[in-house]
Motif scaffolding. Structure first.
Motif, PDB file in Angstrom:
ATOM      1  N   UNK A   1       0.800  -1.234   0.000  1.00  0.00           N
ATOM      2  CA  UNK A   1       0.000   0.000   0.000  1.00  0.00           C
ATOM      3  C   UNK A   1       0.831   1.281   0.000  1.00  0.00           C
ATOM      4  N   UNK A   2       2.098   1.182   0.372  1.00  0.00           N
ATOM      5  CA  UNK A   2       2.978   2.345   0.484  1.00  0.00           C
ATOM      6  C   UNK A   2       2.448   3.358   1.495  1.00  0.00           C
ATOM      7  N   UNK A   3       1.819   2.871   2.541  1.00  0.00           N
ATOM      8  CA  UNK A   3       1.376   3.740   3.634  1.00  0.00           C
ATOM      9  C   UNK A   3       1.136   2.896   4.881  1.00  0.00           C
ATOM     10  N   UNK A   4       1.271   3.542   6.027  1.00  0.00           N
ATOM     11  CA  UNK A   4       0.987   2.939   7.322  1.00  0.00           C
ATOM     12  C   UNK A   4       0.224   3.987   8.119  1.00  0.00           C
ATOM     13  N   UNK A   5      -0.927   3.635   8.693  1.00  0.00           N
ATOM     14  CA  UNK A   5      -1.677   4.627   9.474  1.00  0.00           C
ATOM     15  C   UNK A   5      -0.870   5.117  10.667  1.00  0.00           C
TER      16      UNK A   5
END
Length: 105
Positions: free
Chosen positions: A75-79
Motif C-alpha cells: 500500500x505504500x502507507x501505514x496509518x
C-alpha cells in the motif's frame, strides 16, 4: 518561386514545428513527474521505521512487524499511531486474511 525553394521552405517549417512539439511534450512530461512526486506517487515511504512506530506497543512485535511490512509494501502507507486510524490509509485497511479478518495491524 522555384519548386526547390518551396520544398526547402516547407521542410524548414516542418522541422521547426516538430521541434516545438517535442519541446512542449518534454515540458508536459516533466510537469506530470513533478505533480506525481507532490502527490506521493513517485516516492516510497520507509516501511521499516513506519512499522516500528506502529508496532511499538504490540504484545507480539515480530508478528506485527511482519504483517505491517507486507501491508506497507503493498500500500505504500501505514496509518499513524499504534492502533486504529485506518481511515488514513484505505488500502491498508482493506487487506484481509482468508478468514476475513484484518491482515494489517
Amino acid at each position: 518561386m522555384t519548386y526547390s525553394f518551396r520544398v526547402k521552405a516547407i521542410s524548414k517549417a516542418f522541422i521547426a514545428s516538430l521541434l516545438i512539439y517535442l519541446l512542449v511534450l518534454q515540458l508536459v512530461a516533466a510537469d506530470m513527474e513533478i505533480s506525481n512526486k507532490k502527490n506521493g506517487y513517485g516516492s516510497k515511504i520507509d516501511c521499516g521505521s513506519a512499522c516500528i512506530a506502529r508496532c511499538r506497543l504490540s504484545s507480539r512485535p515480530n508478528l506485527c512487524h511482519r504483517a505491517c511490512g507486507t501491508c506497507c509494501a503493498r500500500c505504500n502507507c501505514v496509518p499513524p499511531g499504534t492502533y486504529g486510524n485506518y481511515d488514513k490509509c484505505k488500502c491498508y485497511a482493506s487487506l484481509t486474511t482468508h478468514d476475513g479478518r484484518r491482515k494489517c495491524p
